[in-house]
Design a protein around this motif. Structure first.
Motif, PDB file in Angstrom:
ATOM      1  N   GLU A  81       0.826  -1.201   0.000  1.00  0.00           N
ATOM      2  CA  GLU A  81       0.000   0.000   0.000  1.00  0.00           C
ATOM      3  C   GLU A  81       0.867   1.260   0.000  1.00  0.00           C
ATOM      4  O   GLU A  81       0.524   2.270  -0.627  1.00  0.00           O
TER       5      GLU A  81
ATOM      6  N   ILE B 185       1.745   1.894  -3.559  1.00  0.00           N
ATOM      7  CA  ILE B 185       0.608   2.415  -4.318  1.00  0.00           C
ATOM      8  C   ILE B 185       0.349   3.885  -3.988  1.00  0.00           C
ATOM      9  O   ILE B 185       0.055   4.699  -4.865  1.00  0.00           O
TER      10      ILE B 185
ATOM     11  N   PRO C 275      -3.124  -0.218 -10.514  1.00  0.00           N
ATOM     12  CA  PRO C 275      -4.144   0.262  -9.581  1.00  0.00           C
ATOM     13  C   PRO C 275      -4.591   1.664  -9.967  1.00  0.00           C
ATOM     14  O   PRO C 275      -3.770   2.501 -10.338  1.00  0.00           O
TER      15      PRO C 275
ATOM     16  N   GLY D 212      -7.246  -1.007 -13.514  1.00  0.00           N
ATOM     17  CA  GLY D 212      -7.777  -1.229 -12.173  1.00  0.00           C
ATOM     18  C   GLY D 212      -9.219  -0.801 -12.016  1.00  0.00           C
ATOM     19  O   GLY D 212      -9.941  -1.317 -11.152  1.00  0.00           O
TER      20      GLY D 212
END
Length: 226
Positions: free
Chosen positions: A82, A85, A119, A143
């Protein structure tokens, strides 16, 4: 007749290799500030190699790194994934001539867009931070769709949303499979950006090659004249 030009993002509109170097600096400064010298270089080399040009499962990637480094105090791999991202987009390194290339395409009458894997939050943050959002007419991130390159359906959906046929679209990308085979498999024309992790790999005689994104407009015009 070509009506639209769609771009991949990483290693096509931005120098992802350079961006990743900056991300690694931030990562180690946050998680391992005590590292320096040869050990820091060694871990960066390992991180870079296992990153595989960005084509990895981020959770598995961090699990591999944690094990390799014997990082007993590591946060969960999900948290580290995370972190990537949420933060990688801060270090975007758009090619300096990418905005000019897009403006030139629009000047010549082409619709300009980005079709990228990844993503949604990450890819959109890259495009926003890179200053490209105002320059594009269309954006689709895998995504958001749940289908990923090289699945030809992703390219077909993009054409449908643009209200054109795949044959009226050119796709520009660096990956020989995800970008070139995916686009041509859907019936699009393709231009190979010969840069980055896949430079000089699996070039095709039927696909024009460019070494700089500024060459895109002329390459598209040549395709239009064929």
């Amino acid at each position: 007749m070509i009506k639209a030009v769609l771009f991949d993002f990483d290693e096509t509109l931005q120098n992802r290799t350079e961006a990743f170097e900056h991300y690694m600096d931030a990562f180690f400064a946050e998680y391992m500030p005590e590292l320096s010298g040869a050990e820091l270089k060694k871990r960066k080399d390992e991180m870079r190699l296992l990153d595989n040009g960005g084509y990895v499962d981020r959770i598995k990637w961090h699990e591999q790194l944690t094990e390799k480094w014997g990082w007993t105090q590591a946060p969960p791999a999900e948290e580290l994934a995370e972190h990537y991202i949420r933060n990688f987009g801060k270090f975007v390194q758009v090619f300096k001539d990418a905005p000019e290339a897009m403006k030139e395409l629009k000047k010549r009458g082409y619709t300009v867009g980005i079709l990228t894997n990844g993503p949604a939050y990450l890819q959109k943050s890259k495009i926003e931070n890179g200053g490209l959002m105002p320059l594009i007419d269309f954006l689709m991130v895998s995504g958001d769709v749940g289908i990923h390159k090289p699945d030809k359906r992703l390219f077909e959906i993009a054409a449908e949303r643009l209200n054109i046929n795949c044959s009226e679209c050119v796709y520009v990308g660096d990956h020989p499979v995800n970008d070139i085979a995916g686009a041509t498999g859907a019936g699009m024309k393709a231009i190979r950006m010969n840069f980055g992790w896949f430079k000089d790999k699996d070039l095709r005689p039927d696909v024009p090659v460019i070494d700089s994104i500024i060459q895109t407009a002329d390459a598209v015009d040549r395709i239009n004249k064929e």
